[in-house]
Each structure stands twice: as C-alpha cells, then as structure tokens.
Design a protein around this motif. Structure first.
Motif: not given
Length: 785
Positions: A423-431, A404-416
C-alpha cells in the motif's frame, strides 16, 4: 380416402407473443396444434423419459406479460405458465402424444426448404395426437446422408395475409406505448428520474387506456420515491393498491408507501402498511427492505433496540446483496458510534466481501465511519473501507491521495506488514511528489524494521535463496526442510501448508520430521480457524489431513458455527453431547442446544429442553445456565403465550431481581397489559421500568413507558400518580411534538385535579413546544375553556 377437418381456434396475445391453439380431425381422428410466434427468436425444448417419449415441452421468454395469464387446456394439451428469475415460461404437458417443430420457413416468401435442427426460432408448432402423427411422415435420418434442400416451384401464388371473418385483410396497428414503456424502464435504470417522470406523464396522457397502466403507475411511484416526493408516493400508492391489488409489484409499493409515511412522521400510517407488507408478503425481498425502513423509522423515533432487531432480521433473512449490505451498514454505523468496534467490524466485513462498492452510496458517512474505526484502533477495518472506496474512484478525485496515504499507514499498524508495504509503495508510485511524501517515507522506514527484526526473516530469506539456487539438490532439500520447521516453530502454519508438496517429497528416512511438520501445521491451522470462527476450514483440514475432530474441539466448533449462523452444525455438535455422563457437560450442552433451537425458531423444542435443564439446576443458586429463564420468556413472547409470559417474568424477577438487562422483557409484559386493557399489569411493570431507568440514568424506553403508565393511572382514577409520571418527563429530552403532547397531558391531569392555574401554564408550554402539532391545537382548545 375420405378426410374431413374440423377447426376450433383460440388465440391470445402476450406482450409481442402470439399464441394459437387449434383443434382438427384427419381421417376421423382428432388432433390439435399449438402455435407460438414472437418478434424475437426464443427457445422451446422437449423433455423425454427413459423410453424416449416426450413428457413435456418448455418454452422460455426474456419478457413477461403485463397481466396474469390463466391456464389453457383442450383434449390434447395442458398449457401452464410461470415466472422465475425474471424469465417467463410456457409449459405444455400432453395428455397423449406430442411433437415439437420449429417453423423457420415462410412458404409465401421462400422457394426452398430443408430439414432444420435449430435451438431458437420465432415460430414453433406443437402437435398433439393420439396414435399416429397426422399428415407428417417421420423418417430416421441417416448420419452419412446429405441434407439437400427441397426446391418449390418458381411460380408462387399471391399471398394476402390474415383475413377477418368477412374475408377482409386484417391490419394490426403497432402499439406506441410499448416502445415508450421500454424507454421508461431504461431511463429509470440509468437513474434519469426527471426524464423518466416526464415520459410517464406523456404516455399516460397519450394512452389513457394503456395495457401498461399498472406498470406506468408503478414506475411513477418508484420515481417519486427516488426524488423523495413522499406526498406523491403516498397518493399514487393508494390508487395503485386499490386498482392493482394482485400485481406482482405490490410488495415493493407497500414498502415504498410505508417508508414515505415514516419519512413525513406519520408512523401510525406507516405501521399499517408495514404490517400489510410483513404479513401478506413474508417471502418477498421487499419485505426485507421493509424491515430496514421500519428500523430507520424506529431509530428516528428513539426505539433503538427494536430498530436493531429489524436490521438484524433484514440481514439474516435476505438473499439480496443490496438489502444485506444496507442492513449491515446501518448496524455497523450504530455499533461504531456506540463504541462497539468488534461487532461493527464484523458488519463492515460482510459488506466488503459481498459488495465493496456499496460504500460509495453515501461517501461522506462511509468516510466518517472509516475514521471512527481508525480512532478505535480497528485499523484493518478502516483499511478495508479505504480500499473499497479507492477501487471506485480515480486519481482525479479529491480524496484519492489522502485515502491511499491513510490506508498504507493503517495497515502498517496491523500484522499484515506485507500488504502495508504494498500500500505504501502504491502511494509512492502514484504520488512521487505527493503532499504526504515525507510522512509515507517515515512509515515505510519503520515498516522495514518491523519486517527485518530478529533472525526469522534473515533465515527465511536465506532458505528461499538456497531453494531457488539448488533445485532438487541435497542443499535445496535441506533448505526446504529447515524452512518448514522454521515456519512451523514460528506458527506460520498456512505458509507450511502452501508448500507442503515440496516437504512431503523429501526422503523421510533423512528428514525424519517431514510428516510431523505438515501434521503439526495442519493442527495449527485448525486451531487458528477455530479462533477465527472459520468452522468450514476446520472440517476441510480434518478431512484433507485425516485429523479426527475429538470432543475437545466441540466448544470451538459450536461457538464459531453459532457466530457464523450455521445452526445446523451448532445443533449437531450440541445434540451429540446431550447424553454425556458428566452432569456439568450435559447441562452446558443442554443450555447450548436450547440457544440453537431458539435461534432457528424451534420454540416447542426450546420449551421441552428448558424443562429438563430447569430440573437439573433447580437447586443451584448461582447456576451459569439460569439465563434459560430469559430464553424461555423470549420464547413465550414469540409464541404470544400471555399466561406463560407472566409466569416467566415473575420467575426472572425472583432469580435476577430487577435488572436493566430485562428492561425489554418488562416492556413486553407492560405492552401485553396495555393490549389486553389490564391496567394492573401495566402499572406493576411500568413502575419497575421507571425504577430501572432512574437507577441507570438511561431513558431508552421513554416516553413510551410514561405515556402508557399515565393512561393506566387515569383509568384507575389515580390522578396524583398520573400527574407525577407525566411530570417526570420534564427532565427528559423530547422532540418538540412529543413535548407538546406531554405538556398537554400534564395540563389535562392538572385540570382534573382543579389546579387550573398550573394547567394553563402547561397548556401554554404545549403550544410553545410545537404550535403546529395536534397537541398544541388540543391545548389551545382546553386553554380557552
């Protein structure tokens, strides 16, 4: 009226289905009945022509017979069968007239009957007749009538059941292996392979003459394959292929036995079964699995380029998701491991779209690949793999939080950025108090600045607020108009089209750019689609917004259709440009036309079109289209035209010199020479290959080329060159079996040159390389002479 009846009977038992074909006469007129009975209800349906005449009756069953059923026929019926999509069909075609009746009432047990109109029944009767339906009177049913049941006498006659020819009751013993066979299939499906194998052995011992013997051996082979017991796969497959050569499961067995041989290193034996599979069952999906297994064998033995060709063929030819996903996975793994991240990403995305759960088949390898993509800055691909895995595991899995952490960080380095924020909020919600809480917080803060930078986001938010607050108001309409222009000017074309209806509802006398905003955005989407090779989207936009594709779009449409494998579209685009008056354009499109025909296997068209292109570029020393000679070579190779192959390689040498790009073509010519026992060809092109490899410091074709050259030198009695070429392998990394072979051959040629002392050293090195190999045994024998 005098009536007499003559009966003839033919009965068959197919799985639980009982089929009975009967002939009779009524009032000197022949007719026939065909009964079908099963333990479970099944469907039978009439097919009628425009004159309401029954032309065919089709019955469908969800089970299929264990043995092949021959066609049946009499004077009234022709009864055929076929299996399609795991469904067994009986097709009854009449020679005269035919009628279908569901037999839902048992007159020995039920006291009332009524007119029934059912779709499914356990018993159907089909009557074949010439003019008049015997015994049965057909009356048209009135829609307003009531269907009262017909009551039989309360006094029912005794019922005995089936009798044999002597009048004795017939007792049918239930076959025990049927239920066991169904249990075996269930255990295999549930991946309980040990229990499945145990039950198969019990059934085969208890029912040595079972009708399911072929299926039992078949499932036993499959289980051994899953358990990686290759020796038993090989032993049982030989028995199966010998005793059941016409069974429908032969292609799968051929694939499994070929794979088993390859896994134990017996590649020659594996190739025999691969060849049978590819030649005898070309259309089977298991042939596509065979391509993958052959590719794995070649990859393991160093034949990388050919392995990739087999993976590509499996991916291109298959319609099975698992085959396609496996082939794409193998290709992606090789490509990313060799720094070809763009192509690797394309293969990964095929899996993501078709079967994202596939990454769970080998989680460790999938995650290793995922981090390779991230290290190569292919963050979108890495994020897609992470998402695919996350969707298949739960919070209790060891890797869940990190993914979850890696996916959020990787997406932050894209245009999306929006998806990254989700994805980052999903991590914060679950952990909420997770291990990576601080790292996620920093990335989210950075993402906030990315999404809020400049006036665009501020304006867009303000426009949206005004649209919501002032519905159908001049202020709201103005906000719609300005939002459309803002998005268009910032190349947010898809977003403009998403709310185009709101823009087009505006008064164009007030808002003069209404149609321009939508049209400009549609063109922008077309350009973006071309850039992303989304050819169908280009055509859809053109139709929806009345935008005609001019010739200037042809380059993009051709390239993206070729990349997407839409060769029909590619050929259409190329064909319409072949008559261009511009000679340069004509050459370009002729070359592209040739590439399309080669891709789809129209080799005769390739040869014809190449003749024209060669005439157009004959005087151009540095033509952009001289690769036509390479395509022509590859075409002759597929056509197995040896004479043209030699002419083509000579032309390629004259035009391109000796190039590493053509090494596979030199290999093809050398192999042709080896096959035809032409040592001159082997030596000529084998030596070219050696030069290319030495110059490039890449030895992908070794030791194949050295071993082949060695034999040709021996055939020519050129022992010195044979010694040099076999000795050159000393500096190339080989597996122990191959090293044993090389050292034995080295010793052999040294012996022929009377260098016995050096030969003894070579024989000893062969034995030391792999003492268990056949080459070591030959070396031992030679050493003792």
């Amino acid at each position: 009226m005098f009536k007499w009846i003559l009966f003839t009977l033919l009965s068959l038992n197919l799985f639980a289905l009982e089929v009975s074909l009967t002939g009779a006469k009524e009032d000197f007129t022949s007719y026939s009945t065909f009964h079908l009975k099963d333990n479970n209800p099944f469907l039978c349906q009439e097919t009628k022509n425009d004159f309401n005449e029954i032309t065919q009756i089709v019955c469908a069953f969800n089970k299929k017979p264990s043995t092949k059923i021959k066609e049946l026929q009499n004077n009234f019926f022709k009864i055929q069968n076929k299996i399609q999509n795991k469904t067994f069909f009986l097709i009854i075609t009449p020679y005269y007239k035919i009628k279908l009746y569901p037999m839902i009432f048992d007159m020995t047990k039920e006291v009332s009957v009524y007119q029934a109109d059912v779709k499914l029944s356990k018993h159907w009767m089909i009557v074949g007749y010439k003019d008049k339906l015997p015994y049965i009177k057909k009356e048209n049913k009135i829609d307003t009538s009531i269907n009262f049941p017909f009551e039989l006498s309360k006094d029912s006659l005794p019922y005995v059941g089936g009798l044999d020819i002597k009048g004795n009751p017939v007792y049918i013993k239930r076959i025990g292996d049927v239920s066991d066979y169904l249990k075996i299939k269930e255990l295999y499906k549930e991946k309980k392979y040990d229990l499945c194998l145990e039950l198969i052995n019990d059934v085969m011992e208890s029912y040595p003459n079972s009708l399911f013997n072929a299926e039992l051996i078949y499932y036993k082979i499959r289980v051994y394959s899953k358990l990686k017991d290759n020796d038993n796969v090989i032993e049982l497959s030989k028995e199966y292929l010998r005793e059941h050569s016409s069974d429908e499961n032969v292609p799968e067995v051929l694939a499994l036995v070929a794979r088993a041989y390859s896994l134990i290193g017996l590649n020659t034996d594996a190739d025999y079964f691969f060849d049978r599979l590819f030649s005898e069952h070309e259309e089977s999906e298991y042939t596509k699995w065979g391509y993958i297994y052959k590719g794995q064998m070649l990859e393991a033995s160093g034949g990388i380029s050919k392995a990739l060709q087999f993976y590509e063929k499996a991916l291109t030819d298959t319609k099975d998701i698992d085959v396609g996903a496996t082939a794409a996975y193998r290709l992606a793994h090789y490509k990313i491991s060799n720094a070809n991240k763009e192509e690797a990403s394309e293969y990964i995305m095929k899996i993501v779209k078709a079967k994202p759960s596939f990454f769970m088949n080998d989680l460790k390898t999938s995650m290793d690949m995922m981090y390779q993509f991230a290290d190569a800055s292919e963050y979108t691909t890495a994020a897609f793999i992470a998402k695919s895995i996350i969707d298949e595991i739960d919070k209790n899995h060891d890797e869940h939080e990190r993914l979850l952490k890696d996916r959020g960080i990787w997406l932050s380095k894209t245009d999306d950025k929006k998806k990254a924020l989700e994805a980052l909020n999903d991590y914060i919600e679950k952990y909420k108090y997770g291990l990576f809480e601080e790292e996620i917080a920093v990335v989210k803060d950075e993402l906030f600045f990315d999404t809020s930078e400049g006036n665009f986001s501020v304006k867009l938010e303000e426009y949206n607020n005004l649209i919501d607050e002032y519905v159908n108001n001049s202020i709201g309409n103005r906000a719609v108009y300005e939002k459309g222009k803002l998005l268009r000017d910032n190349e947010k074309y898809n977003e403009v089209l998403d709310f185009k209806d709101s823009i087009l509802d505006l008064d164009e006398e007030i808002y003069v750019e209404v149609f321009d905003i939508v049209r400009d955005s549609a063109i922008g989407v077309m350009k973006l689609a071309l850039k992303n090779r989304e050819c169908q989207k280009v055509l859809d936009i053109s139709n929806d917004y009345n935008i005609t594709l001019s010739n200037k779009w042809d380059d993009g449409v051709y390239e993206c259709s070729m990349m997407g494998g839409d060769y029909i579209l590619s050929k259409k685009i190329a064909s319409r440009n072949l008559k261009s008056n511009d000679l340069e354009l004509r050459k370009k499109w002729l070359f592209r036309y040739i590439k399309v025909d080669f891709a789809i296997g129209n080799y005769s068209d390739v040869v014809d079109a190449s003749k024209e292109l060669k005439l157009l570029i004959v005087d151009e020393k540095d033509s952009k289209y001289k690769d036509v000679y390479r395509i022509l070579f590859d075409t002759y190779q597929r056509l197995e035209n040896s004479e043209k192959l030699l002419d083509s390689i000579i032309k390629i040498q004259n035009i391109f010199g000796v190039s590493y790009k053509d090494i596979e073509r030199y290999i093809a010519v050398m192999s042709m020479g080896s096959d035809t026992k032409d040592d001159n060809i082997v030596i000529k092109y084998g030596e070219e290959i050696v030069k290319i490899q030495n110059r490039s410091k890449s030895y992908a074709q070794s030791p194949f080329v050295e071993f082949t050259l060695y034999q040709s030198y021996l055939n020519k009695e050129d022992l010195t060159k044979a010694l040099d070429i076999i000795k050159s392998l000393d500096n190339i990394e080989l597996d122990k079996n191959t090293r044993a072979r090389q050292k034995y051959l080295l010793g052999s040629v040294l012996s022929k040159l009377w260098k016995d002392k050096e030969a003894q050293v070579a024989y000893r090195e062969s034995i030391e390389a792999d003492s268990e190999s056949a080459w070591a045994k030959l070396a031992t024998s030679a050493k003792d002479i």
